[in-house]
Motif scaffolding. Sequence first.
Motif, short mmCIF file in Angstrom:
data_model
loop_
_atom_site.label_atom_id
_atom_site.label_comp_id
_atom_site.label_asym_id
_atom_site.label_seq_id
_atom_site.Cartn_x
_atom_site.Cartn_y
_atom_site.Cartn_z
N ILE A 1 -6.16 32.59 -9.19
CA ILE A 1 -6.38 31.33 -9.37
C ILE A 1 -6.41 31.04 -10.75
O ILE A 1 -6.16 30.37 -11.57
N ALA A 2 -7.31 32.05 -11.62
CA ALA A 2 -7.25 32.17 -13.05
C ALA A 2 -5.95 32.14 -13.81
O ALA A 2 -5.93 31.29 -14.60
N THR A 3 -5.13 32.87 -13.27
CA THR A 3 -3.79 32.79 -13.87
C THR A 3 -3.19 31.40 -13.56
O THR A 3 -2.65 31.19 -14.62
N MET A 4 -3.24 31.03 -12.63
CA MET A 4 -2.64 29.61 -12.33
C MET A 4 -3.11 28.62 -13.21
O MET A 4 -2.34 27.96 -14.00
N VAL A 5 -4.43 28.57 -13.16
CA VAL A 5 -5.11 27.58 -14.21
C VAL A 5 -4.56 27.75 -15.57
O VAL A 5 -4.11 26.87 -16.29
N TYR A 6 -4.61 28.90 -15.92
CA TYR A 6 -4.40 29.33 -17.38
C TYR A 6 -3.14 28.87 -17.91
O TYR A 6 -2.74 28.18 -18.62
N LYS A 7 -1.99 29.18 -16.85
CA LYS A 7 -0.60 29.07 -17.04
C LYS A 7 -0.34 27.49 -17.15
O LYS A 7 0.47 27.09 -17.71
N LEU A 8 -1.04 26.45 -16.23
CA LEU A 8 -0.85 25.26 -16.12
C LEU A 8 -1.33 24.52 -17.34
O LEU A 8 -0.98 23.35 -17.63
N THR A 9 -2.44 25.37 -18.09
CA THR A 9 -3.10 24.48 -19.18
C THR A 9 -2.48 25.27 -20.50
O THR A 9 -2.90 24.38 -21.68
N LYS A 10 -2.44 26.40 -21.04
CA LYS A 10 -2.13 27.02 -21.96
C LYS A 10 -1.37 26.21 -23.01
O LYS A 10 -1.84 26.26 -24.23
N ASP A 11 -0.30 25.46 -22.67
CA ASP A 11 0.55 24.72 -23.49
C ASP A 11 0.58 23.60 -23.58
O ASP A 11 1.33 22.59 -24.14
N ALA A 12 -0.51 22.87 -22.89
CA ALA A 12 -0.60 21.51 -22.54
C ALA A 12 -1.42 20.82 -24.17
O ALA A 12 -2.24 21.76 -24.53
N THR A 13 -0.75 19.92 -24.47
CA THR A 13 -1.39 19.24 -25.57
C THR A 13 -2.51 18.37 -25.18
O THR A 13 -2.64 18.16 -24.07
N PRO A 14 -3.57 18.00 -26.27
CA PRO A 14 -4.80 17.13 -25.84
C PRO A 14 -4.56 15.90 -25.19
O PRO A 14 -5.00 15.62 -24.14
N VAL B 1 2.04 35.41 -9.57
CA VAL B 1 1.70 34.19 -9.84
C VAL B 1 2.88 33.35 -10.78
O VAL B 1 2.83 33.72 -11.92
N ARG B 2 3.61 32.40 -10.21
CA ARG B 2 4.66 31.76 -10.79
C ARG B 2 4.40 30.06 -10.80
O ARG B 2 4.06 29.72 -9.84
N VAL B 3 4.38 29.64 -11.85
CA VAL B 3 4.16 28.09 -12.17
C VAL B 3 5.42 27.73 -12.87
O VAL B 3 5.82 28.26 -13.91
N SER B 4 6.12 26.65 -12.12
CA SER B 4 7.18 26.18 -12.61
C SER B 4 7.26 24.69 -13.31
O SER B 4 8.39 24.35 -13.99
N THR B 5 6.15 24.08 -13.21
CA THR B 5 6.11 22.83 -13.99
C THR B 5 4.78 22.81 -14.70
O THR B 5 3.82 23.28 -14.47
N PHE C 1 -7.34 20.40 -10.30
CA PHE C 1 -7.43 20.67 -8.68
C PHE C 1 -7.70 21.96 -8.24
O PHE C 1 -8.70 22.36 -7.56
N LEU C 2 -7.24 23.11 -8.84
CA LEU C 2 -7.10 24.18 -8.63
C LEU C 2 -8.61 24.74 -9.07
O LEU C 2 -8.89 25.84 -8.08
N VAL C 3 -9.18 24.34 -9.86
CA VAL C 3 -10.53 24.96 -10.31
C VAL C 3 -11.55 24.78 -9.31
O VAL C 3 -12.65 25.48 -9.06
N GLU C 4 -11.13 23.86 -8.30
CA GLU C 4 -12.24 23.89 -7.01
C GLU C 4 -12.20 25.28 -6.38
O GLU C 4 -13.26 25.67 -5.78
N GLN C 5 -11.10 25.85 -6.34
CA GLN C 5 -11.29 27.19 -5.55
C GLN C 5 -11.55 28.41 -6.77
O GLN C 5 -11.69 29.46 -6.56
N TYR C 6 -11.83 27.85 -7.91
CA TYR C 6 -12.29 28.81 -9.12
C TYR C 6 -13.80 28.97 -9.12
O TYR C 6 -14.59 29.93 -8.79
N GLY C 7 -14.45 27.84 -9.36
CA GLY C 7 -16.00 27.50 -9.36
C GLY C 7 -16.47 26.56 -8.38
O GLY C 7 -17.40 26.07 -8.60
#
Lengths: 78, 189
Positions: free
Chosen positions: B71-84, B12-16, B24-30
Amino acid sequence: MPTPHKVYYPFISPFDPCKPIVAKTYSTPPHLYMQMQPPNLAQFTPHEALRAGTLWKVLYDPYFGPYEKLRKEDSSHD
Amino acid sequence: MWIYEKKLQYPVRVSTCNPMLAKFLVEQYGGADGELSAALRYLNQRYTIPDKVIGLLTDIGTEEFAHLEMIATMVYKLTKDATPEQLIAAGLGPHYANNDKALMYTNAEGVPWTASYIQAKGDPIADIYEDIAAEEKARATYQWIINMSDDPDLNDGLRFLREREIVHSQRFREAAQILIDERGKKKIF
């Protein structure tokens, strides 16, 4: 070989609020035409298969979104 | 009994940094047609289906958990460093209020996962046909998410997952055929 997409042309009213999308498409991946998989079909190499998501060349159907550029390596499997 | 392999099924790679894609991706999670629903649906149907297709449900159900992990890895990578602020802008403010950065089994609209997303009718034909439909719905969901994403690395992983839905659908169609077939039966006309 069946096409992986089908097109249809919905009715467009002269009073539609948005710019009409004239042609609508939907995906029809190759497995829809296969029934029971016949023996001895062409295979990817193990490394290619891990990347493609399938061992079977006939089942490979990569899907690209409108906002990403099609990359050569993804379309060069067959 | 399961054996866990401590790596993802596909890298799993996320570039942005785009928390909106996580939403959107959590649709495929839960979500109803997500990987959690798929895994639980198949593994639960195994007990009341003819022996010939139990193994298939075990294999595919297990693989769905591997997809869930991706999917969990993608969601985590996309949010882990996001500010509130970034999370609020992505529509994830309510999620942050409730869960901080923790993942939750909800769909893209925040509706919690429910067992009513899955069925076990006990009729082998009905159950396998539901599984085929579930795979096609998951395939479509991946297409819609790819359509909204401009992240080529993320889309690469999503393309892999979509391809797996195609293969699973094919195998379920074959399972249906095995259940329907009259092969090996003596037919007297």
